[in-house]
Design a protein around this motif. Structure first.
Motif, short mmCIF file in Angstrom:
data_model
loop_
_atom_site.label_atom_id
_atom_site.label_comp_id
_atom_site.label_asym_id
_atom_site.label_seq_id
_atom_site.Cartn_x
_atom_site.Cartn_y
_atom_site.Cartn_z
N SER A 21 0.85 -1.19 0.00
CA SER A 21 0.00 0.00 0.00
C SER A 21 0.89 1.24 0.00
O SER A 21 2.05 1.20 0.42
N ALA A 22 0.33 2.36 -0.45
CA ALA A 22 1.07 3.61 -0.46
C ALA A 22 1.53 3.99 0.95
O ALA A 22 2.65 4.47 1.13
N GLU A 23 0.68 3.77 1.93
CA GLU A 23 1.03 4.10 3.31
C GLU A 23 2.24 3.29 3.78
O GLU A 23 3.13 3.82 4.45
N SER A 54 5.11 7.18 -4.57
CA SER A 54 4.30 7.26 -3.36
C SER A 54 4.89 8.11 -2.25
O SER A 54 4.14 8.68 -1.45
N ALA A 55 6.21 8.21 -2.16
CA ALA A 55 6.82 8.76 -0.96
C ALA A 55 7.61 10.05 -1.14
O ALA A 55 8.06 10.62 -0.15
N LEU A 56 7.80 10.52 -2.38
CA LEU A 56 8.62 11.72 -2.55
C LEU A 56 8.10 12.90 -1.74
O LEU A 56 8.87 13.60 -1.09
N GLY A 57 6.80 13.12 -1.79
CA GLY A 57 6.23 14.25 -1.04
C GLY A 57 6.49 14.15 0.45
O GLY A 57 6.91 15.13 1.08
N ALA A 58 6.27 12.98 1.02
CA ALA A 58 6.50 12.78 2.45
C ALA A 58 7.98 12.93 2.80
O ALA A 58 8.32 13.52 3.83
N ALA A 92 4.81 -0.65 -15.51
CA ALA A 92 5.10 -0.34 -14.12
C ALA A 92 4.29 -1.26 -13.21
O ALA A 92 3.31 -1.86 -13.63
N THR A 93 4.72 -1.31 -11.95
CA THR A 93 3.95 -2.07 -10.97
C THR A 93 2.67 -1.31 -10.64
O THR A 93 2.56 -0.10 -10.87
N GLU A 94 1.74 -2.02 -10.05
CA GLU A 94 0.49 -1.42 -9.62
C GLU A 94 0.74 -0.27 -8.66
O GLU A 94 0.12 0.79 -8.75
N GLY A 95 1.67 -0.45 -7.74
CA GLY A 95 1.97 0.57 -6.75
C GLY A 95 2.52 1.84 -7.38
O GLY A 95 2.21 2.94 -6.93
N THR A 96 3.33 1.70 -8.41
CA THR A 96 3.87 2.88 -9.08
C THR A 96 2.77 3.64 -9.78
O THR A 96 2.65 4.87 -9.64
N ILE A 97 1.93 2.95 -10.52
CA ILE A 97 0.84 3.61 -11.24
C ILE A 97 -0.12 4.28 -10.27
O ILE A 97 -0.53 5.42 -10.46
N ARG A 98 -0.47 3.60 -9.19
CA ARG A 98 -1.38 4.18 -8.19
C ARG A 98 -0.77 5.41 -7.54
O ARG A 98 -1.47 6.34 -7.18
N GLY A 99 0.55 5.43 -7.39
CA GLY A 99 1.20 6.52 -6.68
C GLY A 99 1.42 7.77 -7.49
O GLY A 99 1.68 8.83 -6.93
N VAL A 100 1.33 7.68 -8.81
CA VAL A 100 1.56 8.85 -9.65
C VAL A 100 0.24 9.60 -9.80
O VAL A 100 -0.72 9.04 -10.31
N PRO A 101 0.18 10.86 -9.34
CA PRO A 101 -1.07 11.61 -9.48
C PRO A 101 -1.49 11.71 -10.94
O PRO A 101 -0.65 11.78 -11.83
#
Length: 108
Positions: A21-23, A54-58, A92-101
């Protein structure tokens, strides 16, 4: 950068990130960054696409004085620039696609 020292951290204990998950990816990324910051790094390159998405902003919020560089935008921009049509396909993986706005997705 021949005068620089490089520190590599590969989180092989918790991979793959792309299915998390992104979290979870944000939490892992912040933990990895904290370990690297203890080594007095001067910049952080997030070489994992999922963590970049997913994490650059944080990471940037948590460490505002540290340059934090992702890999997605530079790679996508270079690919688009090299394309005659200015359109590219991305695997890309699912997580990468989900994480890109949506607004940053390079879909034409």
């Amino acid at each position: 950068m021949p005068a620089e020292n490089f520190v590599y951290l590969g989180d092989t204990a918790r991979l793959p990130y792309g299915t998390k998950s992104a979290e979870t990816v944000v939490r892992y990324s912040l933990q990895c960054a904290a370990a690297l910051i203890k080594r007095r790094i001067r910049a952080l390159v997030v070489a994992c696409n999922t963590a970049s998405a997913s994490a650059l902003g944080a990471l940037r919020l948590q460490h505002p004085a540290l340059p934090v560089i992702g890999v997605i935008e530079p790679g996508a921009e270079a690919a688009v620039a090299a394309s005659r049509s200015q359109h590219i396909a991305v695997i890309a993986t699912e997580g990468t696609i989900r994480g890109v706005p949506i607004k940053r997705r390079f879909i034409g």
